[in-house]
Enzyme design. Structure first.
Site, PDB file in Angstrom:
ATOM      1  CE  LYS A  40      -3.201  -2.282   3.144  1.00  0.00           C
ATOM      2  NZ  LYS A  40      -3.755  -2.226   4.526  1.00  0.00           N
ATOM      3  N   GLY A  41       2.147   1.073   0.312  1.00  0.00           N
ATOM      4  CA  GLY A  41       3.004   2.223   0.581  1.00  0.00           C
ATOM      5  C   GLY A  41       3.119   3.233  -0.552  1.00  0.00           C
ATOM      6  CD  GLU A  59       8.501  -0.545  -3.193  1.00  0.00           C
ATOM      7  OE1 GLU A  59       7.373  -0.105  -2.918  1.00  0.00           O
ATOM      8  OE2 GLU A  59       8.857  -1.714  -2.930  1.00  0.00           O
ATOM      9  CG  ASP A  60       6.927   2.240   0.038  1.00  0.00           C
ATOM     10  OD1 ASP A  60       7.735   1.428  -0.478  1.00  0.00           O
ATOM     11  OD2 ASP A  60       6.258   1.941   1.048  1.00  0.00           O
ATOM     12  CG  ASP A  66      15.363  -0.910   4.545  1.00  0.00           C
ATOM     13  OD1 ASP A  66      16.284  -0.148   4.807  1.00  0.00           O
ATOM     14  OD2 ASP A  66      14.896  -1.713   5.388  1.00  0.00           O
ATOM     15  CE  LYS A 121      14.812   3.433   5.545  1.00  0.00           C
ATOM     16  NZ  LYS A 121      14.426   2.485   6.610  1.00  0.00           N
ATOM     17  CG  PHE A 157      10.805   2.567  10.574  1.00  0.00           C
ATOM     18  CD1 PHE A 157      10.932   1.495   9.717  1.00  0.00           C
ATOM     19  CD2 PHE A 157       9.533   2.985  10.931  1.00  0.00           C
ATOM     20  CE1 PHE A 157       9.809   0.832   9.219  1.00  0.00           C
ATOM     21  CE2 PHE A 157       8.404   2.339  10.442  1.00  0.00           C
ATOM     22  CZ  PHE A 157       8.546   1.262   9.593  1.00  0.00           C
ATOM     23  CB  VAL A 158      10.842   7.552   7.124  1.00  0.00           C
ATOM     24  CG1 VAL A 158      12.186   8.161   7.461  1.00  0.00           C
ATOM     25  CG2 VAL A 158      10.963   6.659   5.886  1.00  0.00           C
TER      26      VAL A 158
HETATM   27  P1  5GP Z   1      13.314  -3.879   1.311  1.00  0.00           P
HETATM   28  O1  5GP Z   1      12.875  -5.157   0.697  1.00  0.00           O
HETATM   29  O2  5GP Z   1      13.938  -2.907   0.343  1.00  0.00           O
HETATM   30  O3  5GP Z   1      14.199  -4.111   2.520  1.00  0.00           O
HETATM   31  O4  5GP Z   1      12.034  -3.201   1.956  1.00  0.00           O
HETATM   32  C1  5GP Z   1      11.130  -2.501   1.204  1.00  0.00           C
HETATM   33  C2  5GP Z   1       9.834  -2.359   1.928  1.00  0.00           C
HETATM   34  O5  5GP Z   1      10.005  -2.328   3.361  1.00  0.00           O
HETATM   35  C3  5GP Z   1       9.201  -1.031   1.558  1.00  0.00           C
HETATM   36  O6  5GP Z   1       8.390  -1.136   0.411  1.00  0.00           O
HETATM   37  C4  5GP Z   1       8.439  -0.687   2.806  1.00  0.00           C
HETATM   38  O7  5GP Z   1       7.169  -1.294   2.761  1.00  0.00           O
HETATM   39  C5  5GP Z   1       9.244  -1.290   3.935  1.00  0.00           C
HETATM   40  N1  5GP Z   1      10.161  -0.294   4.528  1.00  0.00           N
HETATM   41  C6  5GP Z   1      11.515  -0.260   4.433  1.00  0.00           C
HETATM   42  N2  5GP Z   1      12.012   0.803   5.104  1.00  0.00           N
HETATM   43  C7  5GP Z   1      10.938   1.451   5.637  1.00  0.00           C
HETATM   44  C8  5GP Z   1      10.795   2.626   6.444  1.00  0.00           C
HETATM   45  O8  5GP Z   1      11.735   3.343   6.813  1.00  0.00           O
HETATM   46  N3  5GP Z   1       9.513   2.960   6.787  1.00  0.00           N
HETATM   47  C9  5GP Z   1       8.438   2.238   6.418  1.00  0.00           C
HETATM   48  N4  5GP Z   1       7.241   2.675   6.827  1.00  0.00           N
HETATM   49  N5  5GP Z   1       8.540   1.123   5.663  1.00  0.00           N
HETATM   50  C10 5GP Z   1       9.775   0.742   5.269  1.00  0.00           C
END
Ligand code: 5GP
Length: 178
Positions: free
Chosen positions: A42-43, A98-99, A102, A130, A151-152
């Protein structure tokens, strides 16, 4: 500012200004391609709905929803598709919205999955990145902002389904999620 936040990282006016710049970049590459824009729920819902209204050329919109196994603040990269795309992307140009990136594992999974449908191209447009947290060599073609490893929440991003409606990006106080 919301009382659960430590700081506002990106205020609303900076988000909107950056979106206009990203929209111009997208226009210069996609104006005559009618891309399929795929938002990751949903992000990315709020980011997608704001940016598509700045695109004055034809696009099609679809969504994917994934569940990621991990803790509430860290994804593991083990992903399950909960909602698949409806539009056939064979021979189409695809832009994934994508939001936040990470570790990059979720996005890597999405790109690999979409490529199996033989699109002409797949590019990534992410609001936040990030870079310090990456665990995979991911390329973000259109990026809103590089941010610190915090964490945002806000502007679509949640913690425990809260804060998505904040019009800015804020850093959540540690005591809220620890
Ligand atoms: P990744 O697979 O890149 O580690 O994680 C991506 C997903 O983790 C993002 O689409 C998001 O849903 C969640 N996520 C990663 N970092 C953050 C953050 O700082 N805040 C929030 N609310 N969600 C995050």
């Amino acid at each position: 500012m919301h009382p659960d936040l430590k700081d506002i990282l990106i205020p609303e006016h900076r988000l909107q200004k950056r979106l206009q710049e990203l929209a111009l970049q997208l226009k210069s590459n996609y104006a005559d391609k009618e891309p399929v824009i795929i938002g990751i729920l949903k992000g990315a819902a709020i980011f997608l709905s704001d940016i598509v209204r700045l695109l004055d050329f034809p696009v099609q919109i679809d969504f994917m929803a994934l569940s990621s196994y991990g803790t509430s603040t860290k994804s593991s990269g083990v992903v399950k598709i909960r909602k698949d795309i409806d539009i056939d992307i064979l021979n189409r140009h695809v832009i994934v919205i994508e939001d936040i990136v990470d570790s990059g594992l979720t996005l890597q999974y999405i790109i690999d999955y979409l490529k199996k449908h033989h699109p002409l191209s797949v590019s990534v447009c992410a609001l936040l990145d990030k870079p310090e947290a990456h665990k995979t060599d991911i390329r973000i073609d259109y990026l809103g902002f590089e941010i610190e490893n915090a964490f945002v929440v806000g502007y679509g991003l949640d913690y425990s389904e809260r804060y998505r409606n904040l019009p800015y990006i804020g850093i959540l106080k540690k005591e809220i999620y620890t």
